[in-house]
Motif scaffolding. Structure first.
Motif, PDB file in Angstrom:
ATOM      1  N   VAL A  81     -49.973  17.616 -37.840  1.00 10.73           N
ATOM      2  CA  VAL A  81     -50.388  16.308 -37.350  1.00 10.73           C
ATOM      3  C   VAL A  81     -51.779  15.935 -37.872  1.00 10.73           C
ATOM      4  O   VAL A  81     -52.675  16.765 -37.974  1.00 10.73           O
ATOM      5  CB  VAL A  81     -50.365  16.282 -35.805  1.00 10.73           C
ATOM      6  N   ASN A  82     -51.968  14.675 -38.251  1.00 10.73           N
ATOM      7  CA  ASN A  82     -53.274  14.174 -38.669  1.00 10.73           C
ATOM      8  C   ASN A  82     -53.291  12.658 -38.486  1.00 10.73           C
ATOM      9  O   ASN A  82     -52.291  12.060 -38.064  1.00 10.73           O
ATOM     10  CB  ASN A  82     -53.580  14.571 -40.118  1.00 10.73           C
ATOM     11  N   PHE A  83     -54.405  12.031 -38.820  1.00  7.18           N
ATOM     12  CA  PHE A  83     -54.541  10.584 -38.615  1.00  7.18           C
ATOM     13  C   PHE A  83     -53.484   9.809 -39.383  1.00  7.18           C
ATOM     14  O   PHE A  83     -52.945   8.817 -38.898  1.00  7.18           O
ATOM     15  CB  PHE A  83     -55.941  10.120 -39.041  1.00  7.18           C
ATOM     16  N   PHE A  86     -48.410   6.344 -41.514  1.00  6.02           N
ATOM     17  CA  PHE A  86     -47.049   6.428 -42.048  1.00  6.02           C
ATOM     18  C   PHE A  86     -45.951   5.907 -41.120  1.00  6.02           C
ATOM     19  O   PHE A  86     -44.912   5.455 -41.624  1.00  6.02           O
ATOM     20  CB  PHE A  86     -46.768   7.841 -42.556  1.00  6.02           C
ATOM     21  N   PRO A  87     -46.114   5.900 -39.811  1.00  9.75           N
ATOM     22  CA  PRO A  87     -45.095   5.220 -39.002  1.00  9.75           C
ATOM     23  C   PRO A  87     -44.938   3.749 -39.372  1.00  9.75           C
ATOM     24  O   PRO A  87     -43.851   3.178 -39.251  1.00  9.75           O
ATOM     25  CB  PRO A  87     -45.606   5.399 -37.571  1.00  9.75           C
ATOM     26  N   LYS A  88     -46.012   3.125 -39.856  1.00  9.56           N
ATOM     27  CA  LYS A  88     -45.957   1.740 -40.334  1.00  9.56           C
ATOM     28  C   LYS A  88     -45.463   1.668 -41.777  1.00  9.56           C
ATOM     29  O   LYS A  88     -44.646   0.814 -42.126  1.00  9.56           O
ATOM     30  CB  LYS A  88     -47.345   1.093 -40.234  1.00  9.56           C
ATOM     31  N   ILE A  89     -45.967   2.563 -42.623  1.00  9.58           N
ATOM     32  CA  ILE A  89     -45.631   2.517 -44.044  1.00  9.58           C
ATOM     33  C   ILE A  89     -44.135   2.668 -44.263  1.00  9.58           C
ATOM     34  O   ILE A  89     -43.550   1.990 -45.115  1.00  9.58           O
ATOM     35  CB  ILE A  89     -46.418   3.595 -44.820  1.00  9.58           C
ATOM     36  N   PHE A  98     -43.827  16.236 -37.345  1.00  5.94           N
ATOM     37  CA  PHE A  98     -45.214  16.506 -37.722  1.00  5.94           C
ATOM     38  C   PHE A  98     -46.164  16.232 -36.558  1.00  5.94           C
ATOM     39  O   PHE A  98     -47.102  16.991 -36.309  1.00  5.94           O
ATOM     40  CB  PHE A  98     -45.634  15.636 -38.915  1.00  5.94           C
ATOM     41  N   ASN A  99     -45.909  15.127 -35.845  1.00  8.30           N
ATOM     42  CA  ASN A  99     -46.836  14.714 -34.801  1.00  8.30           C
ATOM     43  C   ASN A  99     -46.742  15.566 -33.543  1.00  8.30           C
ATOM     44  O   ASN A  99     -47.566  15.426 -32.636  1.00  8.30           O
ATOM     45  CB  ASN A  99     -46.631  13.233 -34.481  1.00  8.30           C
ATOM     46  N   GLU A 159     -48.028  12.656 -50.406  1.00 12.42           N
ATOM     47  CA  GLU A 159     -47.249  13.567 -51.251  1.00 12.42           C
ATOM     48  C   GLU A 159     -46.088  14.179 -50.467  1.00 12.42           C
ATOM     49  O   GLU A 159     -44.949  14.251 -50.961  1.00 12.42           O
ATOM     50  CB  GLU A 159     -48.187  14.659 -51.766  1.00 12.42           C
ATOM     51  N   VAL A 160     -46.379  14.614 -49.243  1.00 13.57           N
ATOM     52  CA  VAL A 160     -45.344  15.233 -48.412  1.00 13.57           C
ATOM     53  C   VAL A 160     -44.239  14.238 -48.072  1.00 13.57           C
ATOM     54  O   VAL A 160     -43.039  14.578 -48.090  1.00 13.57           O
ATOM     55  CB  VAL A 160     -45.995  15.800 -47.126  1.00 13.57           C
ATOM     56  N   MET A 161     -44.606  13.004 -47.793  1.00 12.07           N
ATOM     57  CA  MET A 161     -43.597  12.015 -47.408  1.00 12.07           C
ATOM     58  C   MET A 161     -42.719  11.628 -48.601  1.00 12.07           C
ATOM     59  O   MET A 161     -41.526  11.352 -48.435  1.00 12.07           O
ATOM     60  CB  MET A 161     -44.266  10.786 -46.808  1.00 12.07           C
TER      61      MET A 161
END
Length: 299
Positions: A209-211, A217-220, A203-204, A184-186
């Protein structure tokens, strides 16, 4: 030499079986999907019962408790055929109450039963770095620990029968919260015109930060949805099991509605059998047709 059987050779079971085979272990496999055993490198068994009759360890990787119960308790099932001393290791995500019942029925026949929830997804299964949270007798775990080592680098004994699947449901709920909330945030970040890679870097290094921000999301945002993991349907199933568990425990499930809505939306919009990371596309669909990655923009 320990005889190993593996029932359920889908996204996760097939990968775990392949790890065993590549480590030099002969595995007999059973799956209703034709060719699944051969694709995983296993010797195909004609039935679950025939596989169990010749196995010292029987791994299960199945969709839910209903399927597990049918495979274990059926007339042509595992428990009817298993020898005394066999250990059944249920790697599925199952309802703890069902797991405890199966454990007790197996124990009456002098068959061990461990519930071993798994975490790490398809990538960790392929790399052999899964985390297992195991419930049941510690001595039974020690019998099978070496057999788990090709596909699991972290094995925790978390308590008695059902404790492994309880821990798994708690973990999966946090996973569902992180994934659906970050999706949702992205979508919001994309619609606000922010640079998504920079947002994730922020975020990281911050309290959000979370899993999902670290690993998904770096991949998505490059168009890689990490296919092969838990589907939206299975993620929603796990959240429902979590709410049922909390009801049994008398704990208020105050945060469950959000992921139920998110993964329910994904199912309704046609993403039911796609990896749960596509929940971001479902949210994007109802937010103006937003996609985090536009191939025309490049990477």
């Amino acid at each position: 030499m320990t005889d190993i059987g593996f029932i359920g050779l889908g996204n996760m079971g097939g990968r775990m079986t392949r790890r065993l085979v590549d480590a030099g272990t002969r595995v007999r496999g059973f799956d209703p999907q034709p060719g699944a055993a051969e694709a995983a490198g296993a010797d195909p068994a004609p039935s679950a019962a025939e596989l169990a009759a010749g196995s010292d360890i029987v791994f299960l990787s199945l969709p839910d408790s209903h399927v597990v119960e049918a495979v274990v308790l059926g007339d042509d099932g595992v428990l009817a055929a298993a020898r005394a001393g066999t250990v059944i290791v249920d790697l599925s995500t199952s309802a703890p109450a069902s797991t405890r019942r199966l454990h007790d029925l197996a124990w009456e026949r002098r068959v061990g039963y461990l519930d071993a929830g798994i975490s790490g997804g398809a990538a960790a299964a392929e790399a052999g770095t899964l985390t297992l949270m195991v419930g049941g007798e510690l001595e039974e775990l020690e019998k099978v620990r070496d057999a788990m080592s090709p596909f699991a680098s972290n094995v925790f004994h978390v308590g008695g029968p059902g404790a492994g699947h309880t821990t798994k449901l708690l973990n999966n709920f946090l996973n569902a919260i992180a994934l659906s909330a970050t999706a949702e945030v992205m979508v919001a970040a994309k619609k606000a015109g922010l640079d998504l890679a920079t947002v994730l870097d922020v975020f990281n290094k911050s309290s959000g930060v979370n899993f999902a921000t670290l690993n998904r999301f770096p991949k998505i945002i490059t168009g890689d949805y990490l296919k092969g993991g838990l589907t939206n349907t299975l993620m929603m199933k796990d959240v429902v099991l979590y709410t049922e568990l909390l009801s049994e425990l008398g704990v208020a499930a105050l945060n469950a509605p959000a992921p139920l809505a998110a993964f329910g939306l994904a199912r309704q919009l046609g993403y039911a059998d796609q990896i749960s990371n596509t929940v971001v596309d479902a949210i994007g669909d109802v937010s103006g047709g937003i996609r985090l990655h536009d191939p025309e923009e490049g990477e």
